[in-house]
Write a protein that holds these residues in place. Structure first.
Motif, PDB file in Angstrom:
ATOM      1  N   ASN A 172       1.262 -22.182 -25.219  1.00  0.00           N
ATOM      2  CA  ASN A 172       1.098 -20.972 -24.412  1.00  0.00           C
ATOM      3  C   ASN A 172      -0.325 -20.862 -23.876  1.00  0.00           C
ATOM      4  O   ASN A 172      -0.535 -20.441 -22.737  1.00  0.00           O
ATOM      5  N   ARG A 173      -1.324 -21.226 -24.704  1.00  0.00           N
ATOM      6  CA  ARG A 173      -2.718 -21.171 -24.252  1.00  0.00           C
ATOM      7  C   ARG A 173      -2.950 -22.156 -23.112  1.00  0.00           C
ATOM      8  O   ARG A 173      -3.634 -21.840 -22.153  1.00  0.00           O
ATOM      9  N   VAL A 174      -2.391 -23.341 -23.222  1.00  0.00           N
ATOM     10  CA  VAL A 174      -2.534 -24.342 -22.163  1.00  0.00           C
ATOM     11  C   VAL A 174      -1.864 -23.839 -20.893  1.00  0.00           C
ATOM     12  O   VAL A 174      -2.420 -23.956 -19.797  1.00  0.00           O
ATOM     13  N   ASN A 175      -0.690 -23.275 -21.022  1.00  0.00           N
ATOM     14  CA  ASN A 175       0.002 -22.752 -19.844  1.00  0.00           C
ATOM     15  C   ASN A 175      -0.792 -21.637 -19.189  1.00  0.00           C
ATOM     16  O   ASN A 175      -0.853 -21.555 -17.959  1.00  0.00           O
ATOM     17  N   GLU A 176      -1.408 -20.765 -19.985  1.00  0.00           N
ATOM     18  CA  GLU A 176      -2.234 -19.690 -19.426  1.00  0.00           C
ATOM     19  C   GLU A 176      -3.439 -20.282 -18.704  1.00  0.00           C
ATOM     20  O   GLU A 176      -3.801 -19.843 -17.608  1.00  0.00           O
ATOM     21  N   LEU A 177      -4.058 -21.278 -19.322  1.00  0.00           N
ATOM     22  CA  LEU A 177      -5.209 -21.926 -18.704  1.00  0.00           C
ATOM     23  C   LEU A 177      -4.803 -22.628 -17.410  1.00  0.00           C
ATOM     24  O   LEU A 177      -5.490 -22.511 -16.394  1.00  0.00           O
ATOM     25  N   GLU A 178      -3.693 -23.321 -17.438  1.00  0.00           N
ATOM     26  CA  GLU A 178      -3.197 -23.973 -16.226  1.00  0.00           C
ATOM     27  C   GLU A 178      -2.935 -22.955 -15.132  1.00  0.00           C
ATOM     28  O   GLU A 178      -3.260 -23.180 -13.963  1.00  0.00           O
ATOM     29  N   THR A 179      -2.345 -21.834 -15.496  1.00  0.00           N
ATOM     30  CA  THR A 179      -2.057 -20.777 -14.530  1.00  0.00           C
ATOM     31  C   THR A 179      -3.348 -20.243 -13.917  1.00  0.00           C
ATOM     32  O   THR A 179      -3.447 -20.059 -12.701  1.00  0.00           O
ATOM     33  N   GLN A 180      -4.365 -20.022 -14.747  1.00  0.00           N
ATOM     34  CA  GLN A 180      -5.647 -19.524 -14.253  1.00  0.00           C
ATOM     35  C   GLN A 180      -6.298 -20.532 -13.317  1.00  0.00           C
ATOM     36  O   GLN A 180      -6.838 -20.161 -12.264  1.00  0.00           O
ATOM     37  N   VAL A 181      -6.242 -21.810 -13.698  1.00  0.00           N
ATOM     38  CA  VAL A 181      -6.824 -22.856 -12.850  1.00  0.00           C
ATOM     39  C   VAL A 181      -6.107 -22.914 -11.508  1.00  0.00           C
ATOM     40  O   VAL A 181      -6.739 -22.985 -10.448  1.00  0.00           O
ATOM     41  N   LEU A 182      -4.785 -22.860 -11.529  1.00  0.00           N
ATOM     42  CA  LEU A 182      -4.020 -22.889 -10.282  1.00  0.00           C
ATOM     43  C   LEU A 182      -4.314 -21.669  -9.411  1.00  0.00           C
ATOM     44  O   LEU A 182      -4.387 -21.779  -8.180  1.00  0.00           O
ATOM     45  N   GLN A 183      -4.498 -20.512 -10.040  1.00  0.00           N
ATOM     46  CA  GLN A 183      -4.845 -19.307  -9.283  1.00  0.00           C
ATOM     47  C   GLN A 183      -6.219 -19.468  -8.625  1.00  0.00           C
ATOM     48  O   GLN A 183      -6.414 -19.059  -7.473  1.00  0.00           O
ATOM     49  N   GLU A 184      -7.163 -20.054  -9.344  1.00  0.00           N
ATOM     50  CA  GLU A 184      -8.487 -20.287  -8.770  1.00  0.00           C
ATOM     51  C   GLU A 184      -8.412 -21.260  -7.600  1.00  0.00           C
ATOM     52  O   GLU A 184      -9.043 -21.054  -6.570  1.00  0.00           O
TER      53      GLU A 184
END
Length: 80
Positions: A5-17
């Motif tokens: 879940n942490r990796v998915n959240e980080l991936e989501t944040q990176v993609l948003q950036e």
């Protein structure tokens, strides 16, 4: 919270950036195209003034660095 879940959240944040940066770059490109087709004389004049000031700042900076280097060399020579 699991590692997945942490990796998915980080991936989501990176993609948003990345998405935000892409939108900013698209807007920047659009503004550049508009300015190249219809130059703003007042803006160009202000940019020329800024360029001249930046040239002066660079010259003064180089002179300051050169002065510091020369001072250090003189001090080293006096110590020998």
């Amino acid at each position: 919270m699991s590692d997945e879940n942490r990796v998915n959240e980080l991936e989501t944040q990176v993609l948003q950036e990345y998405s935000s940066i892409a939108q900013t770059m698209k807007r920047f490109n659009q503004v550049c195209k508009e300015l190249s087709h219809n130059p703003n004389e007042q803006l160009l004049q202000q940019l020329r003034q800024l360029e001249q000031k930046m040239g002066l700042v660079l010259t003064l900076y180089k002179a300051s660095v050169w002065s510091v280097i020369m001072d250090e060399q003189q001090q080293q020579q006096q110590q020998q």
